[in-house]
Design a protein around this motif. Sequence first.
Motif, PDB file in Angstrom:
ATOM      1  N   GLU A 122       2.497   1.605  -3.465  1.00  0.00           N
ATOM      2  CA  GLU A 122       1.554   2.146  -4.441  1.00  0.00           C
ATOM      3  C   GLU A 122       1.332   3.636  -4.216  1.00  0.00           C
ATOM      4  O   GLU A 122       1.290   4.419  -5.165  1.00  0.00           O
ATOM      5  CB  GLU A 122       0.219   1.412  -4.362  1.00  0.00           C
ATOM      6  N   ARG A 123       1.184   4.050  -2.970  1.00  0.00           N
ATOM      7  CA  ARG A 123       0.933   5.462  -2.658  1.00  0.00           C
ATOM      8  C   ARG A 123       2.132   6.321  -3.028  1.00  0.00           C
ATOM      9  O   ARG A 123       1.981   7.466  -3.459  1.00  0.00           O
ATOM     10  CB  ARG A 123       0.615   5.618  -1.167  1.00  0.00           C
ATOM     11  N   SER A 124       3.332   5.800  -2.884  1.00  0.00           N
ATOM     12  CA  SER A 124       4.529   6.584  -3.177  1.00  0.00           C
ATOM     13  C   SER A 124       4.648   6.921  -4.664  1.00  0.00           C
ATOM     14  O   SER A 124       5.381   7.830  -5.039  1.00  0.00           O
ATOM     15  CB  SER A 124       5.778   5.844  -2.713  1.00  0.00           C
TER      16      SER A 124
ATOM     17  N   LEU B 115       2.203   8.109  -6.454  1.00  0.00           N
ATOM     18  CA  LEU B 115       1.294   9.205  -6.764  1.00  0.00           C
ATOM     19  C   LEU B 115       1.938  10.539  -6.419  1.00  0.00           C
ATOM     20  O   LEU B 115       2.582  10.676  -5.383  1.00  0.00           O
ATOM     21  CB  LEU B 115      -0.012   9.042  -5.982  1.00  0.00           C
TER      22      LEU B 115
ATOM     23  N   SER C 120       0.834  -1.206   0.000  1.00  0.00           N
ATOM     24  CA  SER C 120       0.000   0.000   0.000  1.00  0.00           C
ATOM     25  C   SER C 120       0.869   1.258   0.000  1.00  0.00           C
ATOM     26  O   SER C 120       0.600   2.213  -0.725  1.00  0.00           O
ATOM     27  CB  SER C 120      -0.929   0.017   1.210  1.00  0.00           C
TER      28      SER C 120
END
Length: 77
Positions: free
Chosen positions: A13-15, A17, A10
């Motif tokens: 994946e966030r990094s 954006l 998670s």
Amino acid sequence: MTQDNRIFYSLLERSELPMNLETYSKESCEVPGFNGSLMDFIMQETEKAHARAGRYKRHGELLFFSQVVLEPVLPRF
């Protein structure tokens, strides 16, 4: 999949954006009657809703915005 793997993926994946800097800037989005960023406004309004539901009357629950404290409108469970 273990929980630590879920957390790791998670974050990974966030990094990927980009950061939306306007969300954190006071000047980018002016909310009438509020002096702060859009993110500050959203967090403060969320805490108000949680306070009215009685969340901050429980042990260990802390506010980010201490001026938000409202009395709960729901009975305690």
